[in-house]
Design a protein around this motif. Structure first.
Motif, PDB file in Angstrom:
ATOM      1  N   ILE A  81       0.833  -1.209   0.000  1.00  0.00           N
ATOM      2  CA  ILE A  81       0.000   0.000   0.000  1.00  0.00           C
ATOM      3  C   ILE A  81       0.865   1.254   0.000  1.00  0.00           C
ATOM      4  N   ILE A  82       1.924   1.251   0.778  1.00  0.00           N
ATOM      5  CA  ILE A  82       2.843   2.404   0.795  1.00  0.00           C
ATOM      6  C   ILE A  82       3.471   2.600  -0.586  1.00  0.00           C
ATOM      7  N   GLY A  83       3.894   1.518  -1.223  1.00  0.00           N
ATOM      8  CA  GLY A  83       4.476   1.607  -2.563  1.00  0.00           C
ATOM      9  C   GLY A  83       3.490   2.150  -3.579  1.00  0.00           C
ATOM     10  N   ILE A  84       2.255   1.675  -3.524  1.00  0.00           N
ATOM     11  CA  ILE A  84       1.225   2.164  -4.447  1.00  0.00           C
ATOM     12  C   ILE A  84       0.960   3.645  -4.201  1.00  0.00           C
ATOM     13  N   ALA A  85       0.873   4.036  -2.933  1.00  0.00           N
ATOM     14  CA  ALA A  85       0.624   5.438  -2.601  1.00  0.00           C
ATOM     15  C   ALA A  85       1.746   6.328  -3.153  1.00  0.00           C
ATOM     16  N   HIS A  86       2.997   5.864  -3.058  1.00  0.00           N
ATOM     17  CA  HIS A  86       4.125   6.628  -3.612  1.00  0.00           C
ATOM     18  C   HIS A  86       4.006   6.752  -5.133  1.00  0.00           C
ATOM     19  N   MET A  87       3.665   5.656  -5.802  1.00  0.00           N
ATOM     20  CA  MET A  87       3.534   5.708  -7.262  1.00  0.00           C
ATOM     21  C   MET A  87       2.422   6.670  -7.679  1.00  0.00           C
ATOM     22  N   LEU A  88       1.308   6.647  -6.959  1.00  0.00           N
ATOM     23  CA  LEU A  88       0.198   7.539  -7.300  1.00  0.00           C
ATOM     24  C   LEU A  88       0.574   9.001  -7.069  1.00  0.00           C
ATOM     25  N   LYS A  89       1.364   9.246  -6.028  1.00  0.00           N
ATOM     26  CA  LYS A  89       1.828  10.613  -5.767  1.00  0.00           C
ATOM     27  C   LYS A  89       2.742  11.091  -6.898  1.00  0.00           C
ATOM     28  N   VAL A  90       3.669  10.252  -7.301  1.00  0.00           N
ATOM     29  CA  VAL A  90       4.571  10.600  -8.405  1.00  0.00           C
ATOM     30  C   VAL A  90       3.766  10.829  -9.678  1.00  0.00           C
ATOM     31  N   LYS A  91       2.782   9.985  -9.926  1.00  0.00           N
ATOM     32  CA  LYS A  91       1.935  10.135 -11.118  1.00  0.00           C
ATOM     33  C   LYS A  91       1.249  11.489 -11.109  1.00  0.00           C
ATOM     34  N   GLN A  92       0.696  11.900  -9.971  1.00  0.00           N
ATOM     35  CA  GLN A  92       0.015  13.197  -9.884  1.00  0.00           C
ATOM     36  C   GLN A  92       0.978  14.343 -10.192  1.00  0.00           C
ATOM     37  N   ILE A  93       2.165  14.273  -9.659  1.00  0.00           N
ATOM     38  CA  ILE A  93       3.162  15.330  -9.903  1.00  0.00           C
ATOM     39  C   ILE A  93       3.545  15.364 -11.378  1.00  0.00           C
ATOM     40  N   LEU A  94       3.778  14.205 -11.955  1.00  0.00           N
ATOM     41  CA  LEU A  94       4.160  14.153 -13.369  1.00  0.00           C
ATOM     42  C   LEU A  94       3.044  14.664 -14.275  1.00  0.00           C
ATOM     43  N   VAL A  95       1.794  14.378 -13.917  1.00  0.00           N
ATOM     44  CA  VAL A  95       0.665  14.882 -14.699  1.00  0.00           C
ATOM     45  C   VAL A  95       0.624  16.406 -14.622  1.00  0.00           C
ATOM     46  N   LYS A  96       0.821  16.961 -13.418  1.00  0.00           N
ATOM     47  CA  LYS A  96       0.826  18.423 -13.260  1.00  0.00           C
ATOM     48  C   LYS A  96       1.936  19.059 -14.083  1.00  0.00           C
TER      49      LYS A  96
END
Length: 150
Positions: free
Chosen positions: A80-95
């Motif tokens: 879950i921690i790994g997935i949360a990190h990936m989703l955070k990175v995805k949001q930043i990259l999208v921005k």
């Protein structure tokens, strides 16, 4: 006639030189793409991920071979921690407009989950969110290390 031929030759050389210079120029779009790529790599690395390449492939494999199973396993919590990190990175990259990376999610485990606080339903929810937000941009691999199969 010779003067006209010489002038035409010089004109052709000047045109060719200009074309060569344009080929070597970096356009604003290319610079922006390069900057976004470097920025996105920095974001990925700042979040604790590393970008796989031919240059660091051997180092990544060396790190993985040094993993030693010990203690209790909080597998669901870690995933879950790994997935949360990936989703955070995805949001930043999208921005940043720089979501051009694929994610490889590698889960190493040395046994059954014996210490997680998160439930299987919570884990399922995170995987559903991961699939919804990243889809084909993410592949998850589960690898068992040092498991004693009887």
């Amino acid at each position: 006639l010779k003067v006209k031929q010489e002038q035409e030759r010089e004109r052709q050389l000047a045109i060719q030189k200009q074309r060569d210079e344009q080929k070597n120029e970096v356009t604003e779009e290319e610079l922006a793409n390069l900057f976004m790529g470097l920025l996105s790599l920095a974001v990925v690395e700042e979040a604790g991920f590393c970008t796989a390449s031919d240059d660091n492939r051997i180092e990544i494999i060396k790190r993985l071979t040094r993993v030693e199973p010990k203690g209790q396993t909080a597998l669901r919590d870690a995933v879950i921690i790994g997935i949360a990190h990936m989703l955070k990175v995805k949001q930043i990259l999208v921005k940043l407009g720089a979501l051009k990376h694929k994610f490889i999610h590698i889960v190493l485990t040395d046994g059954d989950d014996t210490a997680s606080e998160e439930s299987q339903d919570a884990l399922k929810g995170f995987f559903l969110r991961l699939g919804h937000e990243l889809g084909d941009l993410c592949t998850t691999y589960f690898i068992g290390v040092g498991l004693d199969w009887k």
